[in-house]
Design a protein around this motif. Structure first.
Motif, PDB file in Angstrom:
ATOM      1  N   ALA A  15      24.694  68.375   4.295  1.00  0.00           N
ATOM      2  CA  ALA A  15      24.779  69.285   5.435  1.00  0.00           C
ATOM      3  C   ALA A  15      24.819  70.740   4.996  1.00  0.00           C
ATOM      4  N   ALA A  16      25.387  70.997   3.821  1.00  0.00           N
ATOM      5  CA  ALA A  16      25.490  72.366   3.321  1.00  0.00           C
ATOM      6  C   ALA A  16      24.213  72.858   2.655  1.00  0.00           C
ATOM      7  N   CYS A  17      23.243  71.964   2.457  1.00  0.00           N
ATOM      8  CA  CYS A  17      21.936  72.403   1.967  1.00  0.00           C
ATOM      9  C   CYS A  17      21.229  73.189   3.073  1.00  0.00           C
ATOM     10  N   ASP A  18      20.392  74.115   2.676  1.00  0.00           N
ATOM     11  CA  ASP A  18      19.671  74.924   3.659  1.00  0.00           C
ATOM     12  C   ASP A  18      18.482  74.178   4.250  1.00  0.00           C
ATOM     13  N   TYR A  19      18.030  73.161   3.554  1.00  0.00           N
ATOM     14  CA  TYR A  19      16.889  72.357   3.997  1.00  0.00           C
ATOM     15  C   TYR A  19      17.020  71.025   3.283  1.00  0.00           C
ATOM     16  N   ALA A  20      16.735  69.928   3.955  1.00  0.00           N
ATOM     17  CA  ALA A  20      16.921  68.619   3.341  1.00  0.00           C
ATOM     18  C   ALA A  20      15.709  67.729   3.568  1.00  0.00           C
ATOM     19  N   LEU A  21      15.167  67.219   2.473  1.00  0.00           N
ATOM     20  CA  LEU A  21      14.074  66.249   2.486  1.00  0.00           C
ATOM     21  C   LEU A  21      14.657  64.921   2.023  1.00  0.00           C
ATOM     22  N   ALA A  22      14.301  63.832   2.695  1.00  0.00           N
ATOM     23  CA  ALA A  22      14.947  62.555   2.397  1.00  0.00           C
ATOM     24  C   ALA A  22      13.968  61.407   2.446  1.00  0.00           C
ATOM     25  N   GLU A  80       7.589  58.704  -4.310  1.00  0.00           N
ATOM     26  CA  GLU A  80       6.510  59.603  -4.736  1.00  0.00           C
ATOM     27  C   GLU A  80       6.256  60.691  -3.695  1.00  0.00           C
ATOM     28  N   GLU A  81       6.253  60.291  -2.413  1.00  0.00           N
ATOM     29  CA  GLU A  81       6.043  61.270  -1.347  1.00  0.00           C
ATOM     30  C   GLU A  81       7.190  62.279  -1.288  1.00  0.00           C
ATOM     31  N   LEU A  82       8.416  61.786  -1.460  1.00  0.00           N
ATOM     32  CA  LEU A  82       9.585  62.670  -1.428  1.00  0.00           C
ATOM     33  C   LEU A  82       9.520  63.690  -2.565  1.00  0.00           C
ATOM     34  N   LYS A  83       9.246  63.228  -3.773  1.00  0.00           N
ATOM     35  CA  LYS A  83       9.203  64.128  -4.922  1.00  0.00           C
ATOM     36  C   LYS A  83       8.081  65.156  -4.784  1.00  0.00           C
ATOM     37  N   ALA A  84       6.927  64.704  -4.330  1.00  0.00           N
ATOM     38  CA  ALA A  84       5.791  65.614  -4.177  1.00  0.00           C
ATOM     39  C   ALA A  84       6.087  66.681  -3.127  1.00  0.00           C
ATOM     40  N   ALA A  85       6.674  66.259  -2.016  1.00  0.00           N
ATOM     41  CA  ALA A  85       6.987  67.199  -0.943  1.00  0.00           C
ATOM     42  C   ALA A  85       8.055  68.194  -1.381  1.00  0.00           C
ATOM     43  N   THR A  86       9.061  67.723  -2.123  1.00  0.00           N
ATOM     44  CA  THR A  86      10.115  68.604  -2.613  1.00  0.00           C
ATOM     45  C   THR A  86       9.550  69.644  -3.567  1.00  0.00           C
ATOM     46  N   GLN A  87       8.687  69.192  -4.472  1.00  0.00           N
ATOM     47  CA  GLN A  87       8.081  70.122  -5.430  1.00  0.00           C
ATOM     48  C   GLN A  87       7.202  71.157  -4.724  1.00  0.00           C
ATOM     49  N   GLU A  88       6.384  70.686  -3.795  1.00  0.00           N
ATOM     50  CA  GLU A  88       5.484  71.601  -3.089  1.00  0.00           C
ATOM     51  C   GLU A  88       6.274  72.633  -2.276  1.00  0.00           C
ATOM     52  N   PHE A  89       7.292  72.172  -1.565  1.00  0.00           N
ATOM     53  CA  PHE A  89       8.061  73.072  -0.710  1.00  0.00           C
ATOM     54  C   PHE A  89       8.848  74.087  -1.535  1.00  0.00           C
ATOM     55  N   SER A  90       9.506  73.624  -2.600  1.00  0.00           N
ATOM     56  CA  SER A  90      10.306  74.535  -3.422  1.00  0.00           C
ATOM     57  C   SER A  90       9.433  75.539  -4.159  1.00  0.00           C
ATOM     58  N   PHE A 121      10.555  60.624   4.300  1.00  0.00           N
ATOM     59  CA  PHE A 121       9.375  60.037   3.668  1.00  0.00           C
ATOM     60  C   PHE A 121       9.610  58.564   3.346  1.00  0.00           C
ATOM     61  N   LYS A 122       8.535  57.816   3.249  1.00  0.00           N
ATOM     62  CA  LYS A 122       8.625  56.371   3.041  1.00  0.00           C
ATOM     63  C   LYS A 122       8.692  55.980   1.573  1.00  0.00           C
ATOM     64  N   THR A 123       8.198  56.828   0.680  1.00  0.00           N
ATOM     65  CA  THR A 123       8.189  56.474  -0.734  1.00  0.00           C
ATOM     66  C   THR A 123       8.808  57.583  -1.578  1.00  0.00           C
ATOM     67  N   GLY A 169      17.922  70.134  -0.464  1.00  0.00           N
ATOM     68  CA  GLY A 169      18.405  68.801  -0.801  1.00  0.00           C
ATOM     69  C   GLY A 169      17.244  67.819  -0.911  1.00  0.00           C
ATOM     70  N   CYS A 170      17.247  67.053  -1.998  1.00  0.00           N
ATOM     71  CA  CYS A 170      16.260  65.979  -2.190  1.00  0.00           C
ATOM     72  C   CYS A 170      17.060  64.680  -2.199  1.00  0.00           C
ATOM     73  N   VAL A 171      17.047  63.963  -1.082  1.00  0.00           N
ATOM     74  CA  VAL A 171      18.012  62.892  -0.840  1.00  0.00           C
ATOM     75  C   VAL A 171      17.340  61.525  -0.903  1.00  0.00           C
ATOM     76  N   GLU A 172      17.755  60.734  -1.875  1.00  0.00           N
ATOM     77  CA  GLU A 172      17.261  59.366  -2.015  1.00  0.00           C
ATOM     78  C   GLU A 172      18.446  58.426  -2.106  1.00  0.00           C
ATOM     79  N   GLY A 173      18.532  57.465  -1.217  1.00  0.00           N
ATOM     80  CA  GLY A 173      19.636  56.521  -1.214  1.00  0.00           C
ATOM     81  C   GLY A 173      20.718  56.902  -0.218  1.00  0.00           C
ATOM     82  N   LYS A 174      21.682  56.013  -0.044  1.00  0.00           N
ATOM     83  CA  LYS A 174      22.715  56.178   0.978  1.00  0.00           C
ATOM     84  C   LYS A 174      23.641  57.353   0.681  1.00  0.00           C
ATOM     85  N   VAL A 175      24.204  57.893   1.765  1.00  0.00           N
ATOM     86  CA  VAL A 175      25.078  59.062   1.661  1.00  0.00           C
ATOM     87  C   VAL A 175      26.361  58.765   2.431  1.00  0.00           C
ATOM     88  N   VAL A 176      27.507  58.936   1.774  1.00  0.00           N
ATOM     89  CA  VAL A 176      28.800  58.571   2.373  1.00  0.00           C
ATOM     90  C   VAL A 176      29.770  59.747   2.277  1.00  0.00           C
TER      91      VAL A 176
END
Length: 252
Positions: free
Chosen positions: A117-124, A187-197, A183-185, A102-109
């Motif tokens: 929760a059903a993702c195996d790993y979540a970056l936000a 850019e950091e979220l996208k970079a981390a998601t790409q690197e991890f995946s 992550f705070k930005t 999961g690459c999560v940006e913004g609020k979740v309801v």
């Protein structure tokens, strides 16, 4: 709604699914069905070694199930079918032999919390606060509870569901095991998601599939639990309390 979509692309072994709906990235039934079909197909696609799930936009990752559909439910079978949508999606994510990141940006309801929760790993991002609002309208997060409790435990789930009007921060989510990293930005979220995946995509597909089966081994009975939970919500949505509450929303 023609603007809504579920799209995916595969690059270097990583399949990225992106969903969008103009009403807060909420999910009407047809779009849930499209996402389920996409996950099923990518699970069998040999080009996809790992799956990234994200939404379009910055402010809301997912607002849950479509409120427009919820407002027009008038009988039990329609209600049960409506609430089965997220149940079937969570089961599809459980059954998928590929890791879903999961690459999560913004609020979740609501139901969106169940998706993450059903993702195996979540970056936000640190703007990815969450809220379970169901109790405030006379129902409960019954269908998504197994996925959430599996991640954060019953006590933390209780904290969320008994305070349906309160947002909890991304840091709270990380501390309680809902997010793996924050992550705070963007850019950091996208970079981390790409690197991890990309890193995961280089590992043995068989080994990852076996690992995933271990991660989910306590969820074997969900095929029986989920329809029961959907029935609970399908009945409650017809109650006088819920109808009156929904009509207040409708009149605003």
């Amino acid at each position: 709604m023609s603007d809504a979509y579920v799209n995916y692309e595969i690059e270097n072994g990583v399949a990225t699914i992106e969903f969008y709906h103009p009403k807060g990235n909420s999910f009407p039934t047809f779009q849930l069905e499209k996402l389920i079909k996409t996950i099923d197909e990518l699970g069998q696609n040999k080009e996809a070694k790992v799956i990234v799930l994200k939404s379009a936009g910055e402010k809301v990752f997912c607002a849950g199930a479509s409120f427009d559909e919820l407002l027009v439910i008038e009988d039990f079978e329609t209600g049960k079918k409506f609430f089965s949508g997220f149940a079937n999606l969570i089961l599809a994510m459980r059954n998928c032999p590929k890791f879903i990141i999961g690459c999560v940006e913004g609020k979740v309801v609501g139901g969106g919390v169940g998706i993450v929760a059903a993702c195996d790993y979540a970056l936000a991002m640190d703007n990815a606060s969450i809220r379970l609002s169901e109790l405030s309208i006379g129902i409960g997060p019954f269908v998504i509870e197994p996925a959430i409790s599996r991640k954060i435990g019953v006590n933390a789930f209780s904290e969320l569901t008994l305070n349906p009007k309160e947002w909890v921060s991304a840091e709270w989510c990380k501390d309680n095991g809902f997010y793996n990293k924050v992550f705070k930005t963007e850019e950091e979220l996208k970079a981390a998601t790409q690197e991890f995946s990309q890193q995961l995509s280089k590992y043995s597909p068989e080994a990852m599939q076996n690992l995933k089966s271990i991660f989910w081994e306590n969820a074997a009975n969900w095929d029986e639990i989920m329809p029961q939970r959907a029935a609970m919500s399908g009945k409650l949505v017809l109650s006088d309390f819920t109808k009156e509450t929904l009509n207040k929303f409708k009149s605003k």
